[in-house]
Motif scaffolding. Structure first.
Motif, PDB file in Angstrom:
ATOM      1  N   ALA A   5       0.838  -1.205   0.000  1.00 53.81           N
ATOM      2  CA  ALA A   5       0.000   0.000   0.000  1.00 53.81           C
ATOM      3  C   ALA A   5       0.871   1.252   0.000  1.00 53.81           C
ATOM      4  O   ALA A   5       0.572   2.212  -0.719  1.00 53.81           O
ATOM      5  N   ASP A   6       1.953   1.233   0.782  1.00 50.72           N
ATOM      6  CA  ASP A   6       2.861   2.383   0.809  1.00 50.72           C
ATOM      7  C   ASP A   6       3.413   2.665  -0.588  1.00 50.72           C
ATOM      8  O   ASP A   6       3.455   3.817  -1.025  1.00 50.72           O
ATOM      9  N   GLN A   7       3.837   1.626  -1.293  1.00 50.16           N
ATOM     10  CA  GLN A   7       4.377   1.800  -2.643  1.00 50.16           C
ATOM     11  C   GLN A   7       3.313   2.321  -3.597  1.00 50.16           C
ATOM     12  O   GLN A   7       3.577   3.211  -4.409  1.00 50.16           O
ATOM     13  N   LEU A   8       2.122   1.779  -3.494  1.00 47.88           N
ATOM     14  CA  LEU A   8       1.032   2.212  -4.359  1.00 47.88           C
ATOM     15  C   LEU A   8       0.667   3.666  -4.091  1.00 47.88           C
ATOM     16  O   LEU A   8       0.524   4.473  -5.020  1.00 47.88           O
ATOM     17  N   GLU A  10       2.507   6.067  -2.718  1.00 42.84           N
ATOM     18  CA  GLU A  10       3.572   6.973  -3.164  1.00 42.84           C
ATOM     19  C   GLU A  10       3.571   7.103  -4.679  1.00 42.84           C
ATOM     20  O   GLU A  10       3.779   8.192  -5.218  1.00 42.84           O
ATOM     21  N   GLY A  11       3.337   6.010  -5.376  1.00 39.00           N
ATOM     22  CA  GLY A  11       3.263   6.064  -6.835  1.00 39.00           C
ATOM     23  C   GLY A  11       2.114   6.914  -7.318  1.00 39.00           C
ATOM     24  O   GLY A  11       2.258   7.715  -8.258  1.00 39.00           O
ATOM     25  N   ILE A  12       0.956   6.771  -6.692  1.00 34.03           N
ATOM     26  CA  ILE A  12      -0.206   7.582  -7.077  1.00 34.03           C
ATOM     27  C   ILE A  12       0.067   9.053  -6.794  1.00 34.03           C
ATOM     28  O   ILE A  12      -0.256   9.920  -7.606  1.00 34.03           O
ATOM     29  N   ARG A  13       0.691   9.344  -5.657  1.00 41.07           N
ATOM     30  CA  ARG A  13       1.022  10.741  -5.342  1.00 41.07           C
ATOM     31  C   ARG A  13       1.949  11.332  -6.398  1.00 41.07           C
ATOM     32  O   ARG A  13       1.775  12.475  -6.819  1.00 41.07           O
ATOM     33  N   ARG A  14       2.948  10.569  -6.823  1.00 41.66           N
ATOM     34  CA  ARG A  14       3.862  11.046  -7.868  1.00 41.66           C
ATOM     35  C   ARG A  14       3.109  11.293  -9.174  1.00 41.66           C
ATOM     36  O   ARG A  14       3.357  12.283  -9.873  1.00 41.66           O
ATOM     37  N   LEU A  15       2.169  10.394  -9.507  1.00 45.35           N
ATOM     38  CA  LEU A  15       1.414  10.558 -10.746  1.00 45.35           C
ATOM     39  C   LEU A  15       0.449  11.741 -10.683  1.00 45.35           C
ATOM     40  O   LEU A  15       0.266  12.446 -11.685  1.00 45.35           O
ATOM     41  N   LEU A  16      -0.151  11.968  -9.537  1.00 45.13           N
ATOM     42  CA  LEU A  16      -0.994  13.163  -9.390  1.00 45.13           C
ATOM     43  C   LEU A  16      -0.159  14.412  -9.643  1.00 45.13           C
ATOM     44  O   LEU A  16      -0.595  15.329 -10.350  1.00 45.13           O
ATOM     45  N   ALA A  17       1.036  14.450  -9.075  1.00 44.37           N
ATOM     46  CA  ALA A  17       1.928  15.600  -9.272  1.00 44.37           C
ATOM     47  C   ALA A  17       2.369  15.702 -10.729  1.00 44.37           C
ATOM     48  O   ALA A  17       2.404  16.804 -11.295  1.00 44.37           O
ATOM     49  N   LYS A  18       2.689  14.579 -11.342  1.00 42.03           N
ATOM     50  CA  LYS A  18       3.127  14.559 -12.740  1.00 42.03           C
ATOM     51  C   LYS A  18       2.097  15.225 -13.646  1.00 42.03           C
ATOM     52  O   LYS A  18       2.449  15.955 -14.565  1.00 42.03           O
TER      53      LYS A  18
END
Length: 84
Positions: A5-8, A10-18
């Motif tokens: 869940a932590d990896q998911l 963090e990945g979603i947060r990066r994609l929202l920012a992207k």
């Protein structure tokens, strides 16, 4: 589960920012919820009501079209159960 869940999250947060999409993710252990919102944090119902529910509905519908959480999960369960 928490590590996944932590990896998911963090990945979603990066994609929202992207994609410069305003959103946050609340997480406790392996359970999380993403919201499209301008709020910096959502800790009460008043802040929760400021989310963009229509955008989330569109997002979740498109995720289902991609087969996420349904087809891939069932295929994995099928493979595992076949070995039991």
């Amino acid at each position: 589960m928490t590590k996944n869940a932590d990896q998911l999250v963090e990945g979603i947060r990066r994609l929202l920012a992207k994609y410069s999409l305003p959103g946050i993710i609340n997480q406790i252990g392996p359970v999380f919820h993403m919201m499209f919102t301008q709020e910096s944090k959502v800790e009460d119902f008043a802040a929760f009501t400021k989310r963009d529910a229509a955008k989330y509905s569109e997002f979740s519908g498109k995720m289902l079209e991609e087969g996420v959480l349904v087809e891939e999960t069932l295929a994995a369960v099928d493979r595992v159960l076949a070995h039991l």
